[in-house]
Design a protein around this motif. Sequence first.
Motif, short mmCIF file in Angstrom:
data_model
loop_
_atom_site.label_atom_id
_atom_site.label_comp_id
_atom_site.label_asym_id
_atom_site.label_seq_id
_atom_site.Cartn_x
_atom_site.Cartn_y
_atom_site.Cartn_z
N SER A 53 0.69 -1.17 -0.15
CA SER A 53 -0.02 -0.06 0.04
C SER A 53 0.96 1.16 0.09
O SER A 53 0.69 1.90 -0.74
N MET A 95 -0.72 -8.18 -1.74
CA MET A 95 -1.60 -7.66 -1.05
C MET A 95 -1.62 -8.41 0.27
O MET A 95 -1.59 -7.88 1.40
N SER A 116 -4.56 1.72 -0.22
CA SER A 116 -4.52 0.84 -1.22
C SER A 116 -5.95 1.08 -2.04
O SER A 116 -5.84 0.88 -3.21
N SER A 117 -6.81 1.06 -1.45
CA SER A 117 -8.52 1.27 -2.13
C SER A 117 -8.69 2.49 -2.74
O SER A 117 -9.55 2.24 -3.41
N LEU A 149 -4.95 2.03 -6.02
CA LEU A 149 -4.66 1.12 -6.66
C LEU A 149 -5.80 1.30 -7.90
O LEU A 149 -5.38 0.97 -9.09
N PRO A 150 -7.13 1.38 -7.42
CA PRO A 150 -8.04 1.46 -8.61
C PRO A 150 -7.80 2.85 -9.56
O PRO A 150 -7.93 2.79 -10.69
N LYS A 186 -8.31 -5.29 -12.02
CA LYS A 186 -6.90 -5.55 -11.69
C LYS A 186 -6.76 -5.56 -10.07
O LYS A 186 -6.17 -6.40 -9.51
N THR A 187 -7.46 -4.39 -9.57
CA THR A 187 -7.42 -4.22 -7.98
C THR A 187 -8.14 -5.19 -7.41
O THR A 187 -7.47 -5.66 -6.25
N LYS A 188 -9.23 -5.57 -7.80
CA LYS A 188 -9.88 -6.74 -7.02
C LYS A 188 -9.25 -8.09 -7.27
O LYS A 188 -8.96 -8.76 -6.40
N MET A 240 -6.42 -7.85 -4.80
CA MET A 240 -6.88 -8.03 -3.18
C MET A 240 -7.61 -9.36 -2.95
O MET A 240 -7.64 -9.60 -1.77
N LEU A 273 2.49 0.33 -11.92
CA LEU A 273 2.80 0.47 -10.36
C LEU A 273 4.24 1.05 -9.65
O LEU A 273 4.16 1.43 -8.80
#
Length: 259
Positions: free
Chosen positions: A115, A133, A146-147, A150-151, A158-160, A163, A179
């Motif tokens: 994060s 994660m 991070s929420s 990341l999105p 890709k975030t989902k 996670m 990233l």
Amino acid sequence: MSDYETIKFEQTGPIARITLNRPDAANGMNDTMTRELADVARRCDTAATKVVVLTGSGRFFCAGGDLKSFASAPDRGLHIKGVANDLHRAISSFSRMGAVLIVAVNGTAAGAGFSIAVTGDLVLAAESASFTMAYTKVGLSPDGSSSYFLPRLIGITKTKELMLTNRVLSAQVAAEWGLVTEVVPDEELAARADALAEKMAATCSGSNETVKALMLSTFNSGLEEQMEFESRLIAERANSADGREGVDAFMAKRKPKFS
């Protein structure tokens, strides 16, 4: 060096260097570390600091929250809330300060380590570094911004994936996903971070601060609102001492001398 228990802090002119320093605990974040990180981030949020370099000691950048310390707390939820609050104060300061934050990821960045790594304005990663994660593996949920970031960096899908599946990204894949700014050989990471810090220290801190402010607002603004923000900020820069110096230096075909 200042007297922190879990981090090293050094200020050399306009460049501040922060090292997460619990190598025997994989630089895991306990309540002391996040409290100290919030404090040192606040100290870096001054006009005297133009660049902050953040890295880890030992083999890990940061393995995330220190689960051993969490498990021993009488009220785990209350304890973790305090740890997260301090971490979030640190990230808020890093994100909103004028100084450019360079994160040099020297090894594994997991959980909160992942994060905080991607909050950097410029992110360098050693070739051996990895990112995961790891929160849901222990029945927890993401924190450390991070929420939010990341999105915006890689999108919801890709975030989902990161996670929910705890996929481990190599440094190269992290760079391909956007990233990481640059991947460098392990033995060259520290020198590359120092060189980049020196380069950024010679730039206009006011302009850098404005770039950071624009990036933070872009996804929350409509087109016209964002353009109005742009026009107001560039006007402020044009009237500033560094703005005048930059334009005058360009016209005179000389290198600008920013404050």
